[in-house]
Motif scaffolding. Structure first.
Motif, PDB file in Angstrom:
ATOM      1  N   ARG A   1      -2.014  -0.881 -18.777  1.00  0.00           N
ATOM      2  CA  ARG A   1      -1.913  -1.900 -19.828  1.00  0.00           C
ATOM      3  C   ARG A   1      -3.054  -2.906 -19.767  1.00  0.00           C
ATOM      4  O   ARG A   1      -3.046  -3.900 -20.484  1.00  0.00           O
ATOM      5  N   LYS A   2      -4.063  -2.660 -18.949  1.00  0.00           N
ATOM      6  CA  LYS A   2      -5.127  -3.648 -18.776  1.00  0.00           C
ATOM      7  C   LYS A   2      -6.158  -3.611 -19.901  1.00  0.00           C
ATOM      8  O   LYS A   2      -6.702  -4.644 -20.280  1.00  0.00           O
ATOM      9  N   CYS A   3      -6.483  -2.434 -20.407  1.00  0.00           N
ATOM     10  CA  CYS A   3      -7.542  -2.337 -21.409  1.00  0.00           C
ATOM     11  C   CYS A   3      -7.022  -2.775 -22.783  1.00  0.00           C
ATOM     12  O   CYS A   3      -5.824  -2.838 -23.025  1.00  0.00           O
ATOM     13  N   SER A   4      -7.958  -3.050 -23.674  1.00  0.00           N
ATOM     14  CA  SER A   4      -7.593  -3.442 -25.036  1.00  0.00           C
ATOM     15  C   SER A   4      -7.018  -2.255 -25.790  1.00  0.00           C
ATOM     16  O   SER A   4      -7.220  -1.097 -25.431  1.00  0.00           O
ATOM     17  N   VAL A   5      -6.335  -2.561 -26.883  1.00  0.00           N
ATOM     18  CA  VAL A   5      -5.671  -1.514 -27.658  1.00  0.00           C
ATOM     19  C   VAL A   5      -6.684  -0.569 -28.308  1.00  0.00           C
ATOM     20  O   VAL A   5      -6.457   0.636 -28.430  1.00  0.00           O
ATOM     21  N   ASP A   6      -7.863  -1.101 -28.705  1.00  0.00           N
ATOM     22  CA  ASP A   6      -8.824  -0.312 -29.491  1.00  0.00           C
ATOM     23  C   ASP A   6      -9.950   0.275 -28.657  1.00  0.00           C
ATOM     24  O   ASP A   6     -10.949   0.741 -29.202  1.00  0.00           O
ATOM     25  N   ARG A   7      -9.867   0.252 -27.330  1.00  0.00           N
ATOM     26  CA  ARG A   7     -10.949   0.806 -26.525  1.00  0.00           C
ATOM     27  C   ARG A   7     -10.425   1.248 -25.170  1.00  0.00           C
ATOM     28  O   ARG A   7      -9.372   0.804 -24.712  1.00  0.00           O
ATOM     29  N   CYS A   8     -11.182   2.122 -24.495  1.00  0.00           N
ATOM     30  CA  CYS A   8     -10.814   2.628 -23.184  1.00  0.00           C
ATOM     31  C   CYS A   8     -12.000   2.507 -22.236  1.00  0.00           C
ATOM     32  O   CYS A   8     -13.152   2.425 -22.677  1.00  0.00           O
ATOM     33  N   SER A   9     -11.716   2.552 -20.962  1.00  0.00           N
ATOM     34  CA  SER A   9     -12.765   2.476 -19.962  1.00  0.00           C
ATOM     35  C   SER A   9     -13.624   3.734 -19.996  1.00  0.00           C
ATOM     36  O   SER A   9     -13.140   4.850 -20.236  1.00  0.00           O
ATOM     37  N   LEU A  10     -14.953   3.580 -19.762  1.00  0.00           N
ATOM     38  CA  LEU A  10     -15.860   4.724 -19.724  1.00  0.00           C
ATOM     39  C   LEU A  10     -15.724   5.507 -18.425  1.00  0.00           C
ATOM     40  O   LEU A  10     -16.137   6.667 -18.345  1.00  0.00           O
ATOM     41  N   GLU A  11     -15.179   4.862 -17.371  1.00  0.00           N
ATOM     42  CA  GLU A  11     -15.087   5.508 -16.063  1.00  0.00           C
ATOM     43  C   GLU A  11     -13.772   6.258 -15.896  1.00  0.00           C
ATOM     44  O   GLU A  11     -13.746   7.454 -15.610  1.00  0.00           O
ATOM     45  N   LYS A  12     -12.670   5.574 -16.036  1.00  0.00           N
ATOM     46  CA  LYS A  12     -11.372   6.216 -15.836  1.00  0.00           C
ATOM     47  C   LYS A  12     -10.302   5.420 -16.573  1.00  0.00           C
ATOM     48  O   LYS A  12     -10.513   4.257 -16.918  1.00  0.00           O
ATOM     49  N   GLU A  13      -9.196   6.055 -16.792  1.00  0.00           N
ATOM     50  CA  GLU A  13      -8.109   5.381 -17.490  1.00  0.00           C
ATOM     51  C   GLU A  13      -6.775   5.959 -17.039  1.00  0.00           C
ATOM     52  O   GLU A  13      -6.663   7.153 -16.753  1.00  0.00           O
ATOM     53  N   TYR A  14      -5.781   5.070 -16.887  1.00  0.00           N
ATOM     54  CA  TYR A  14      -4.425   5.504 -16.560  1.00  0.00           C
ATOM     55  C   TYR A  14      -3.713   5.852 -17.869  1.00  0.00           C
ATOM     56  O   TYR A  14      -3.545   4.988 -18.742  1.00  0.00           O
ATOM     57  N   ILE A  15      -3.346   7.102 -18.031  1.00  0.00           N
ATOM     58  CA  ILE A  15      -2.728   7.542 -19.277  1.00  0.00           C
ATOM     59  C   ILE A  15      -1.213   7.559 -19.081  1.00  0.00           C
ATOM     60  O   ILE A  15      -0.644   8.473 -18.477  1.00  0.00           O
ATOM     61  N   ILE A  16      -0.562   6.524 -19.553  1.00  0.00           N
ATOM     62  CA  ILE A  16       0.890   6.413 -19.531  1.00  0.00           C
ATOM     63  C   ILE A  16       1.324   6.075 -20.946  1.00  0.00           C
ATOM     64  O   ILE A  16       0.756   5.173 -21.574  1.00  0.00           O
ATOM     65  N   PRO A  17       2.291   6.786 -21.513  1.00  0.00           N
ATOM     66  CA  PRO A  17       2.692   6.545 -22.908  1.00  0.00           C
ATOM     67  C   PRO A  17       2.981   5.080 -23.179  1.00  0.00           C
ATOM     68  O   PRO A  17       3.509   4.348 -22.322  1.00  0.00           O
ATOM     69  N   ALA A  18       2.650   4.654 -24.376  1.00  0.00           N
ATOM     70  CA  ALA A  18       2.823   3.250 -24.751  1.00  0.00           C
ATOM     71  C   ALA A  18       4.283   2.830 -24.777  1.00  0.00           C
ATOM     72  O   ALA A  18       4.603   1.647 -24.598  1.00  0.00           O
ATOM     73  N   ASP A  19       5.168   3.789 -25.005  1.00  0.00           N
ATOM     74  CA  ASP A  19       6.591   3.456 -25.069  1.00  0.00           C
ATOM     75  C   ASP A  19       7.275   3.546 -23.707  1.00  0.00           C
ATOM     76  O   ASP A  19       8.494   3.391 -23.618  1.00  0.00           O
ATOM     77  N   GLU A  20       6.495   3.829 -22.659  1.00  0.00           N
ATOM     78  CA  GLU A  20       7.073   3.902 -21.319  1.00  0.00           C
ATOM     79  C   GLU A  20       7.451   2.495 -20.852  1.00  0.00           C
ATOM     80  O   GLU A  20       6.633   1.576 -20.851  1.00  0.00           O
ATOM     81  N   LEU A  21       8.710   2.319 -20.461  1.00  0.00           N
ATOM     82  CA  LEU A  21       9.196   1.004 -20.059  1.00  0.00           C
ATOM     83  C   LEU A  21       8.675   0.624 -18.677  1.00  0.00           C
ATOM     84  O   LEU A  21       8.298   1.479 -17.868  1.00  0.00           O
ATOM     85  N   PHE A  22       8.682  -0.670 -18.415  1.00  0.00           N
ATOM     86  CA  PHE A  22       8.243  -1.180 -17.120  1.00  0.00           C
ATOM     87  C   PHE A  22       9.151  -0.623 -16.018  1.00  0.00           C
ATOM     88  O   PHE A  22      10.382  -0.619 -16.170  1.00  0.00           O
ATOM     89  N   PRO A  23       8.592  -0.150 -14.900  1.00  0.00           N
ATOM     90  CA  PRO A  23       9.417   0.397 -13.801  1.00  0.00           C
ATOM     91  C   PRO A  23      10.141  -0.717 -13.043  1.00  0.00           C
ATOM     92  O   PRO A  23       9.756  -1.109 -11.946  1.00  0.00           O
ATOM     93  N   SER A  24      11.198  -1.211 -13.646  1.00  0.00           N
ATOM     94  CA  SER A  24      11.962  -2.303 -13.050  1.00  0.00           C
ATOM     95  C   SER A  24      12.776  -1.813 -11.855  1.00  0.00           C
ATOM     96  O   SER A  24      12.848  -0.606 -11.586  1.00  0.00           O
ATOM     97  N   TYR A  25      13.397  -2.759 -11.181  1.00  0.00           N
ATOM     98  CA  TYR A  25      14.222  -2.411 -10.021  1.00  0.00           C
ATOM     99  C   TYR A  25      15.337  -1.443 -10.406  1.00  0.00           C
ATOM    100  O   TYR A  25      15.559  -0.427  -9.738  1.00  0.00           O
ATOM    101  N   HIS A  26      16.048  -1.744 -11.486  1.00  0.00           N
ATOM    102  CA  HIS A  26      17.179  -0.907 -11.883  1.00  0.00           C
ATOM    103  C   HIS A  26      16.722   0.483 -12.311  1.00  0.00           C
ATOM    104  O   HIS A  26      17.398   1.485 -12.023  1.00  0.00           O
TER     105      HIS A  26
END
Length: 372
Positions: free
Chosen positions: A45-70
């Motif tokens: 979630r660090k990069c902007s919505v309209d661009r990606c890093s040229l080196e590497k990127e973590y590809i996790i679906p946008a609708d994936e919820l935060f990995p909370s304790y529960h």
């Protein structure tokens, strides 16, 4: 009330030691796996919505919820099917391992620093059994789920708190002679039994040499002044325990005191450290220690409970309602502070519901001995 934790040594046999070490490594793996999920989700979630890093990127679906304790806790049953060795560890131990990670994460969010770190081999040194269905203590052994009975050294004694948990309250029963203490800057401590303790003024005694000490800071032995102050606090606490079996003190807002006009003197006196050490010494010696509301202790008559307004320059108590005046036949303590200490004692006895039941050490009987 100060929460106290107790550490008891256990003596597992060789097989149990091997099992416990295996559990620690399993918990470390669960902790690191959950932390990796957390970090990957944040990194995605660090990069902007309209661009990606040229080196590497973590590809996790946008609708994936935060990995909370529960969410991570609920994923444990699935993980046990994929990794059968997780089933060897008690389920609640694994849950509290994830809870530990999220406690650290929540502290990081509040402070803004201290992001959770991965645990290397040997760095994960403890795990928690959050609850037991029954009292696990049986004589000199403790029964741990999936581990079995392990010898334990129960010192100090372990007492039941309630139906839902086991522990020690850290307080002895109200008993014996009772005194109230009032902390102040004119005198460090004034007790309801007319005794007092002068304030050493550790900082002021060295303030004239401050510039010289700052030049010598690199070579000066660290902690020497703190050692003297702590030694003074401990000795004073033991002296109080020598004189009474029940002690009441004001529940001071020590943080507020260190921000006021007299902050230098309050920091020098270290009232917070003294109260904590006194409570600890009382627990060690079986003396009851309680705190009372400090509001108005010096503005209330301990005899009739009438409000008697007094400025800081007034160093004695004389009630216009009942005529009560503290003893003048002894210079042992400030009259105003002694009246405040008596008020602390009264409030303490009222809080525990034991007024008049503690023998000849309570305020009323000690005043009658004085001849009033």
């Amino acid at each position: 009330m100060l929460t106290m934790n107790y550490t008891y040594r256990i003596y597992p046999d060789a097989l149990q030691q091997t099992e416990l070490l295996s559990w620690l490594e399993t918990c470390r793996g669960v902790y690191n796996y959950a932390l990796r999920e957390l970090k990957d989700w944040i990194a995605s979630r660090k990069c902007s919505v309209d661009r990606c890093s040229l080196e590497k990127e973590y590809i996790i679906p946008a609708d994936e919820l935060f990995p909370s304790y529960h969410r991570q806790q609920n994923n444990l049953p699935k993980a046990k099917k994929q990794f059968p060795h997780l089933g060897k560890v008690h389920s609640q131990v694994l849950q509290t391992t994830i809870r530990r990670l999220h406690d650290t994460w929540e502290v990081f969010q509040k402070r803004g620093y201290g992001f959770p770190r991965f645990k290397k081999f040997g760095q994960f040194k403890s795990f928690v059994f959050p609850q037991f269905k029954n009292n696990p203590i049986n004589g000199f052994t403790i029964k741990l789920p999936k581990i079995g009975e392990v010898p334990i050294n129960l010192h100090p004694p372990f007492a039941p708190l309630s139906k839902g948990g086991w522990g020690d309250t850290g307080k002895g029963p109200v008993h014996g002679r009772a005194i109230g203490i009032n902390l102040g800057l004119e005198r460090f401590l004034t007790a309801s039994d007319r005794s007092f303790q002068e304030r050493p003024q550790f900082f002021k005694s060295m303030q004239r040499k401050l510039k010289l000490l700052q030049r010598r800071a690199a070579r000066k032995q660290k902690g020497s002044q703190n050692y003297r102050r702590k030694d003074f606090h401990l000795k004073t606490a033991h002296q109080l325990c020598d004189r009474a079996q029940t002690i009441f003190a004001e529940d001071l807002n020590v943080t507020g005191l260190t921000r006021g006009m007299l902050r230098t003197d309050c920091v020098d006196a270290a009232f917070g450290q003294f109260l904590s050490l006194t409570e600890w010494v009382c627990w060690k010696r079986g003396v009851y220690f309680g705190k009372v509301n400090p509001n108005g202790t010096s503005q209330t008559c301990p005899n009739c409970l009438a409000t008697v307004s007094k400025g800081l320059e007034v160093r004695e108590h004389h009630c216009p309602e009942c005529g009560y005046r503290t003893h003048r036949d002894t210079p042992s303590a400030s009259l105003r502070e002694r009246a405040a200490a008596e008020m602390v004692l009264d409030r303490g006895l009222e809080n525990v519901g034991a007024s008049g039941t503690l023998g000849n050490g309570n305020r009323l009987s000690s005043r009658s001995v004085g001849g009033l």
